[in-house]
Design a protein around this motif. Structure first.
Motif, PDB file in Angstrom:
ATOM      1  N   UNK A 272     -77.860 -27.873 -39.128  1.00 56.42           N
ATOM      2  CA  UNK A 272     -77.525 -26.795 -38.197  1.00 56.42           C
ATOM      3  C   UNK A 272     -76.221 -27.043 -37.451  1.00 56.42           C
ATOM      4  N   UNK A 273     -75.546 -28.154 -37.731  1.00 57.11           N
ATOM      5  CA  UNK A 273     -74.232 -28.404 -37.141  1.00 57.11           C
ATOM      6  C   UNK A 273     -73.131 -28.257 -38.195  1.00 57.11           C
ATOM      7  N   UNK A 274     -73.400 -27.388 -39.169  1.00 55.24           N
ATOM      8  CA  UNK A 274     -72.457 -27.096 -40.236  1.00 55.24           C
ATOM      9  C   UNK A 274     -72.353 -25.595 -40.436  1.00 55.24           C
ATOM     10  N   UNK A 275     -71.131 -25.097 -40.551  1.00 59.23           N
ATOM     11  CA  UNK A 275     -70.859 -23.725 -40.967  1.00 59.23           C
ATOM     12  C   UNK A 275     -70.154 -23.805 -42.310  1.00 59.23           C
ATOM     13  N   UNK A 276     -70.579 -22.985 -43.268  1.00 58.46           N
ATOM     14  CA  UNK A 276     -69.997 -23.071 -44.603  1.00 58.46           C
ATOM     15  C   UNK A 276     -69.755 -21.672 -45.150  1.00 58.46           C
ATOM     16  N   UNK A 277     -68.582 -21.484 -45.748  1.00 61.84           N
ATOM     17  CA  UNK A 277     -68.246 -20.225 -46.406  1.00 61.84           C
ATOM     18  C   UNK A 277     -67.818 -20.520 -47.838  1.00 61.84           C
ATOM     19  N   UNK A 278     -67.943 -19.546 -48.762  1.00 60.71           N
ATOM     20  CA  UNK A 278     -67.804 -19.831 -50.196  1.00 60.71           C
ATOM     21  C   UNK A 278     -66.381 -19.729 -50.735  1.00 60.71           C
ATOM     22  N   UNK A 279     -65.484 -20.583 -50.237  1.00 65.74           N
ATOM     23  CA  UNK A 279     -64.099 -20.644 -50.706  1.00 65.74           C
ATOM     24  C   UNK A 279     -63.446 -19.263 -50.684  1.00 65.74           C
ATOM     25  N   UNK A 280     -63.495 -18.643 -49.515  1.00 70.75           N
ATOM     26  CA  UNK A 280     -62.947 -17.293 -49.352  1.00 70.75           C
ATOM     27  C   UNK A 280     -61.787 -17.247 -48.358  1.00 70.75           C
ATOM     28  N   UNK A 281     -61.366 -18.398 -47.841  1.00 81.44           N
ATOM     29  CA  UNK A 281     -60.313 -18.396 -46.822  1.00 81.44           C
ATOM     30  C   UNK A 281     -59.052 -17.690 -47.303  1.00 81.44           C
ATOM     31  N   UNK A 282     -58.719 -17.864 -48.560  1.00 78.73           N
ATOM     32  CA  UNK A 282     -57.497 -17.278 -49.084  1.00 78.73           C
ATOM     33  C   UNK A 282     -57.632 -15.860 -49.573  1.00 78.73           C
ATOM     34  N   UNK A 283     -58.824 -15.279 -49.415  1.00 83.49           N
ATOM     35  CA  UNK A 283     -59.042 -13.936 -49.948  1.00 83.49           C
ATOM     36  C   UNK A 283     -59.007 -12.888 -48.840  1.00 83.49           C
ATOM     37  N   UNK A 284     -58.152 -11.925 -49.032  1.00 82.82           N
ATOM     38  CA  UNK A 284     -58.094 -10.709 -48.230  1.00 82.82           C
ATOM     39  C   UNK A 284     -57.396  -9.697 -49.118  1.00 82.82           C
ATOM     40  N   UNK A 285     -57.522  -8.405 -48.837  1.00 87.39           N
ATOM     41  CA  UNK A 285     -56.798  -7.441 -49.674  1.00 87.39           C
ATOM     42  C   UNK A 285     -55.309  -7.746 -49.771  1.00 87.39           C
ATOM     43  N   UNK A 286     -54.742  -8.192 -48.647  1.00 86.44           N
ATOM     44  CA  UNK A 286     -53.307  -8.477 -48.635  1.00 86.44           C
ATOM     45  C   UNK A 286     -52.964  -9.694 -49.493  1.00 86.44           C
ATOM     46  N   UNK A 287     -53.767 -10.758 -49.353  1.00 86.09           N
ATOM     47  CA  UNK A 287     -53.446 -11.980 -50.097  1.00 86.09           C
ATOM     48  C   UNK A 287     -53.716 -11.803 -51.591  1.00 86.09           C
ATOM     49  N   UNK A 288     -54.770 -11.078 -51.955  1.00 82.38           N
ATOM     50  CA  UNK A 288     -55.041 -10.829 -53.373  1.00 82.38           C
ATOM     51  C   UNK A 288     -53.890 -10.053 -54.002  1.00 82.38           C
ATOM     52  N   UNK A 289     -53.403  -9.062 -53.276  1.00 80.89           N
ATOM     53  CA  UNK A 289     -52.255  -8.299 -53.787  1.00 80.89           C
ATOM     54  C   UNK A 289     -51.033  -9.207 -53.940  1.00 80.89           C
ATOM     55  N   UNK A 290     -50.788 -10.033 -52.937  1.00 80.41           N
ATOM     56  CA  UNK A 290     -49.647 -10.952 -53.020  1.00 80.41           C
ATOM     57  C   UNK A 290     -49.772 -11.882 -54.222  1.00 80.41           C
ATOM     58  N   UNK A 291     -50.961 -12.454 -54.417  1.00 77.65           N
ATOM     59  CA  UNK A 291     -51.156 -13.428 -55.486  1.00 77.65           C
ATOM     60  C   UNK A 291     -51.015 -12.794 -56.861  1.00 77.65           C
ATOM     61  N   UNK A 292     -51.699 -11.667 -57.071  1.00 73.61           N
ATOM     62  CA  UNK A 292     -51.711 -11.081 -58.410  1.00 73.61           C
ATOM     63  C   UNK A 292     -50.405 -10.370 -58.736  1.00 73.61           C
ATOM     64  N   UNK A 293     -49.742  -9.822 -57.729  1.00 73.62           N
ATOM     65  CA  UNK A 293     -48.421  -9.237 -57.979  1.00 73.62           C
ATOM     66  C   UNK A 293     -47.444 -10.323 -58.414  1.00 73.62           C
ATOM     67  N   UNK A 294     -47.541 -11.507 -57.806  1.00 77.31           N
ATOM     68  CA  UNK A 294     -46.663 -12.607 -58.193  1.00 77.31           C
ATOM     69  C   UNK A 294     -47.006 -13.113 -59.592  1.00 77.31           C
ATOM     70  N   UNK A 295     -48.294 -13.174 -59.919  1.00 73.10           N
ATOM     71  CA  UNK A 295     -48.695 -13.552 -61.281  1.00 73.10           C
ATOM     72  C   UNK A 295     -48.081 -12.598 -62.292  1.00 73.10           C
ATOM     73  N   UNK A 296     -48.195 -11.298 -62.032  1.00 73.80           N
ATOM     74  CA  UNK A 296     -47.620 -10.304 -62.943  1.00 73.80           C
ATOM     75  C   UNK A 296     -46.106 -10.448 -63.048  1.00 73.80           C
ATOM     76  N   UNK A 297     -45.458 -10.716 -61.917  1.00 74.25           N
ATOM     77  CA  UNK A 297     -44.002 -10.905 -61.938  1.00 74.25           C
ATOM     78  C   UNK A 297     -43.614 -12.126 -62.771  1.00 74.25           C
ATOM     79  N   UNK A 298     -44.372 -13.223 -62.624  1.00 68.81           N
ATOM     80  CA  UNK A 298     -44.088 -14.421 -63.412  1.00 68.81           C
ATOM     81  C   UNK A 298     -44.330 -14.185 -64.900  1.00 68.81           C
TER      82      UNK A 298
END
Length: 314
Positions: A272-298
């Motif tokens: 009960x002295x632990x908070x855990x989230x499922x590796x979502x820190x880098x996910x938001x609509x803005x960051x997903x767009x940034x990441x995948x747009x850069x993948x497509x550009x590369x």
């Protein structure tokens, strides 16, 4: 003719169509089982791979893909891509520096507040009819000391938010001091932990940082200290952290990453002295767009015989 692209990650709505419009035929292998049983026929067609640092691509996997020309890591991390093997095979490797920095920094502050103010526990108590638990006395975060392990782009954003929004003193540990910061440098993670109230792990993953946060670091952090890991699960010794939380050697931990994810050690889920989230820190609509747009550009740059935009460092 379209270009065969193997994706190790599921794509949000709308993105498969964008890849198709750019000339790529998508194939998915999003689980370990699917990647292990990828057909030889399909492997021999693959010309590009989209992956993430925590999955990566091994030399052995590359060997099954004779047409492979480029590997794109969706985010900044690429620790499980065998870059040396790719280079020896003439395969380009790209990543996404800066694409999700703000999202990760925001999530880090959310985790810090959640574990400090016991937000999940209070929410659970109220939903269970225990309103009187709202009288529990919990600490605040303002004016405390934040130690950042890895003062890169993301670490610097976290420090800026903590200093500007919560009046926190900032210390950090890198392999060497940064010349352009007024924050206090510590020569070791253990020294930083002994000073800090919060120890945020923001360093890259990979073999050089495995179990960088170990039992000695956690002892130094102490009974009123909090550990937050938004980097890679491998950077923290999970067994040592579990023991520290069970014995209340540290006040608590908040994790967005776990070594061996997506499998989570069952014992962690009992604490009960632990908070855990499922590796979502880098996910938001803005960051997903940034990441995948850069993948497509590369990808588009490479298959148009132009230099890729963000190759991994040599």
């Amino acid at each position: 003719m379209t270009i065969a692209l193997l994706s190790h990650v599921p794509l949000d709505a709308g993105y498969p169509e964008r890849f198709a419009a750019a000339g790529f035929t998508l194939h998915f292998a999003t689980t370990p089982g699917q990647r292990a049983t990828l057909s030889c026929e399909l492997a021999q067609q693959i010309q590009a791979v989209l992956t993430i640092g925590s999955i990566g691509l091994s030399d052995a996997e590359m060997a099954t893909m004779p047409q492979l020309e480029i590997i794109c890591a969706q985010g900044v991390g690429y620790e499980h891509i065998d870059v040396a093997a790719a280079k020896s095979r003439g395969i380009h490797v790209t990543h996404g520096p800066g694409t999700n920095n703000s999202s990760v920094a925001d999530h880090t502050l959310a985790l810090m507040l959640a574990i400090t103010r016991r937000i999940p526990q209070f929410d659970q108590a109220v939903r269970g009819g225990e309103w009187n638990k709202a009288r529990w006395n919990v600490p605040g975060m303002a004016g405390k000391k934040l130690g950042v392990v890895g003062l890169g782009n993301i670490g610097a954003l976290i420090a800026r938010r903590a200093a500007g929004g919560f009046d926190m003193a900032i210390g950090y540990h890198n392999r060497k001091p940064q010349a352009d910061t007024a924050y206090t440098y510590f020569h070791s993670v253990t020294e930083l932990a002994a000073w800090a109230d919060y120890l945020v792990v923001a360093t890259p993953g990979g073999k050089n940082t495995v179990r960088l946060v170990d039992a000695a670091v956690l002892r130094a952090l102490g009974a009123e200290g909090f550990l937050i890991n938004i980097a890679r699960g491998s950077v923290v010794d999970t067994d040592a952290l579990t023991a520290s939380l069970q014995s209340h050697e540290i006040a608590g931990a908040a994790l967005d990453v776990v070594d061996g994810e997506p499998q989570v050690p069952p014992v962690l889920l009992t604490l009960d002295n632990l908070v855990i989230t499922p590796h979502v820190a880098g996910r938001s609509p803005e960051s997903v767009e940034n990441m995948l747009a850069l993948v497509l550009d590369n990808l588009s740059a490479h298959f148009s015989a132009r230099p890729v935009l963000t190759p991994v460092p040599e």
